[in-house]
Design a protein around this motif. Sequence first.
Motif, short mmCIF file in Angstrom:
data_model
loop_
_atom_site.label_atom_id
_atom_site.label_comp_id
_atom_site.label_asym_id
_atom_site.label_seq_id
_atom_site.Cartn_x
_atom_site.Cartn_y
_atom_site.Cartn_z
N ASP A 172 7.46 -23.39 4.42
CA ASP A 172 6.49 -22.50 4.73
C ASP A 172 6.98 -21.27 5.54
N PHE A 173 6.28 -20.29 5.87
CA PHE A 173 6.94 -19.03 6.84
C PHE A 173 7.35 -19.46 8.12
N ASN A 174 6.93 -20.46 8.71
CA ASN A 174 7.19 -21.04 10.31
C ASN A 174 8.65 -21.52 10.03
N ASP A 175 8.92 -22.19 8.86
CA ASP A 175 10.46 -22.79 8.52
C ASP A 175 11.26 -21.35 8.32
N LEU A 176 10.98 -20.43 7.71
CA LEU A 176 11.82 -19.32 7.21
C LEU A 176 12.12 -18.47 8.53
N LYS A 177 10.92 -18.40 9.40
CA LYS A 177 11.16 -17.61 10.67
C LYS A 177 12.04 -18.43 11.38
N LYS A 178 11.93 -19.66 11.69
CA LYS A 178 12.89 -20.42 12.36
C LYS A 178 14.51 -20.59 12.41
N VAL A 179 14.45 -20.72 10.80
CA VAL A 179 16.04 -20.43 10.28
C VAL A 179 16.49 -19.05 10.68
N LEU A 180 15.65 -18.00 10.23
CA LEU A 180 16.31 -16.83 10.48
C LEU A 180 16.79 -16.53 12.04
N ASN A 181 15.69 -16.90 12.85
CA ASN A 181 16.01 -16.70 14.33
C ASN A 181 17.10 -17.61 14.62
N ASP A 433 -6.06 -30.08 0.44
CA ASP A 433 -5.96 -30.38 1.69
C ASP A 433 -4.33 -30.26 2.02
N ALA A 434 -3.87 -29.20 2.93
CA ALA A 434 -2.75 -28.87 2.89
C ALA A 434 -1.69 -30.09 3.80
N VAL A 435 -0.51 -30.23 3.50
CA VAL A 435 0.31 -31.39 4.30
C VAL A 435 1.37 -30.72 4.96
N ASP A 436 1.73 -31.03 6.09
CA ASP A 436 2.78 -30.36 6.91
C ASP A 436 3.93 -31.53 7.00
N PRO A 437 4.86 -31.55 6.05
CA PRO A 437 6.08 -32.43 6.20
C PRO A 437 7.07 -32.00 7.10
N GLN A 438 8.17 -33.00 7.52
CA GLN A 438 9.20 -32.42 8.08
C GLN A 438 10.12 -31.51 7.35
N SER A 439 10.28 -30.34 7.96
CA SER A 439 11.02 -29.55 7.42
C SER A 439 11.98 -28.77 8.24
N ALA A 440 12.35 -27.59 7.93
CA ALA A 440 13.35 -26.82 8.84
C ALA A 440 13.01 -26.54 10.22
N PHE A 441 11.60 -26.14 10.41
CA PHE A 441 10.92 -26.00 11.74
C PHE A 441 11.20 -27.23 12.84
N GLU A 442 10.78 -28.34 12.00
CA GLU A 442 10.86 -29.77 12.98
C GLU A 442 12.32 -29.99 13.09
N ILE A 443 13.18 -29.83 12.02
CA ILE A 443 14.52 -30.22 12.24
C ILE A 443 15.31 -29.53 13.17
N LEU A 444 15.19 -28.11 13.10
CA LEU A 444 15.76 -27.29 14.33
C LEU A 444 15.28 -27.37 15.55
N SER A 445 14.01 -27.56 15.64
CA SER A 445 13.49 -27.84 17.07
C SER A 445 14.00 -29.14 17.76
N GLU A 446 13.98 -30.17 16.94
CA GLU A 446 14.34 -31.32 17.49
C GLU A 446 15.90 -31.19 17.73
N ARG A 447 16.67 -30.45 16.88
CA ARG A 447 18.08 -30.43 17.37
C ARG A 447 18.47 -29.58 18.57
N MET A 448 17.54 -28.54 18.82
CA MET A 448 17.56 -27.77 19.97
C MET A 448 17.28 -28.79 21.15
N LYS A 449 16.16 -29.37 20.84
CA LYS A 449 15.68 -30.19 22.14
C LYS A 449 16.80 -31.14 22.65
N ALA A 450 17.40 -31.99 21.49
CA ALA A 450 18.55 -32.74 21.84
C ALA A 450 19.61 -31.88 22.40
N GLU A 451 20.17 -30.90 22.07
CA GLU A 451 21.30 -30.15 22.56
C GLU A 451 20.67 -29.80 24.09
N ALA A 452 19.64 -29.27 24.33
CA ALA A 452 19.23 -29.12 25.54
C ALA A 452 19.23 -30.42 26.60
#
Length: 519
Positions: A172-181, A433-452
């Motif tokens: 979704d757009f949240n994933d796209l914005k996360k990767v772009l940032n 009903d919409a489904v929210d799978p693990q995608s770029a937003f979650e993957i990058l957020s977890e990666r940034m959290k692990a790096e921090a």
Amino acid sequence: MSKEKFIEAVNKSYTTSLPSIYLGAGIFEGGIVGEAKVNLALRMMNRHGLVTGATGSGKTRTLQLIAEQLSAAGVPVFMPDIKGDLSGFAKEGATNEKITERANALGVQYQPSAFPVELYSLSGKIGAQMRATVTEFGPVLLSKILELNDTQTGVLNVVFKYADDKNLPIVDFNDLKKVLNHLTEGAGAAEIKNDYGKISSASSGTILRKIVSLEQQGVDQIFGETSFDVDDLFQKVDGRGVISLLNVSDVQTQPALFSTFLLALLAEIYQRLPEAGDLDKPKLIFFLDEAHLLFKDAPKAFMDQIEQIIRLIRSKGVGIFFCTQLTQDVPASVLSQLGNRVHHVIRAFTPNDVKALKETIKTFPKSEFYEMEQQFTQLGTGQAFITVLNEKGIPTETVVTHLAPPASLMGPLTAAEYQETLEESEGYKKYKDAVDPQSAFEILSERMKAEAEQQEEEREEKAPRATSRKQEKSTFESVISSPVAKQVGKEIVRGVFGMLFGTTTPRRRSTRRKSGGLF
């Protein structure tokens, strides 16, 4: 030319031993000739087609007529419902005086019938929710919706390439914005510099603003999961093909959105289906109403994709029919692929209209039965110039045709009937009903959290050593700053300076003399 010769010419062109749909009967010298039947072989419908005509000329009812007969022949149909008035497919038509008169003139019996219908929408409010992931949409089609220039489209290509290479699903757009940032200001900026090229903050900012603009318009819900399964377009009920209607009446103000979504859907069908060759009847007929919206301000990459799909999807058993007001609304490279033509009246009110009329006439086979230019402007509602490909792939005789009436309701269902049809729909339940799978937003957020967390651990490891050195320094400073240390320090300094200047020894000798010396 005689009426008998006209009937002979029409039947020679349009009579076929193959399964076909009945369009209507020919018109000769102003009269309807029921014996001159105009048919379209199902086998030729994957050669694509074009339905044109001025507003109110009967284009929508022509689409309805064709779709009904395809469904009756077991061929599924997909079509957008631009104005929300095609839901009447689900209800049998009502006989009235005009319909009876038309049927009698054609020499056929009118038989009202309903057809299996599935209702879809892009908002999810007036039909089963049609969604697609951003990845499925791709950078070219997404750039069309966002109205990006070539440079910004190139940036979007880099984002998609990086996401593919790094297994980052952009749902979704949240994933796209996360990767772009991440690629503009985050850790990914240095990572992509050599392999992909640097992304400027200006381009990134523009894309983000346009994404936010779409979100504010409430159209971002078309991106996500559960993504629409194109296999659902090939359903049949009791041997009849299901007519899938995409109701876009609630997003009419975003024509680029729904027209581009249709192309994305078509592209996925093309990618998913295997080669089929020539079939006795197509697997699916796909209608593109208001086709001019698809080509408006289309960039070259977008046009290339359309042309490729139109050219190659025929071999997969899918036919595409464009519907618009003028032949000139469709680019020549696409128009050359459309073998079946149904042209309603053209209004020649302006010089441009006259020019368009003359250009349209040139695309038809010459006819010995009509003065084409004059006849085109005198067609009544429900009448059209028709030429199709016969079973040998040869263009048929151009015939002014009085079209047959649709068998289903020529209008929308009532609100209650529409809601009832929707609630009984399996598609509505499946995609509600919409489904929210693990995608770029979650993957990058977890990666940034692990790096921090790792950086914090490294800081904590360095902290004790720094504290120990500080404590040692503090202890030393406290010792040397004590009164005893200061006095000792003074004595040491005196001693050192006394030794340097020779004052210590004479002072002791003088003391000995005064204390009772031998002299």
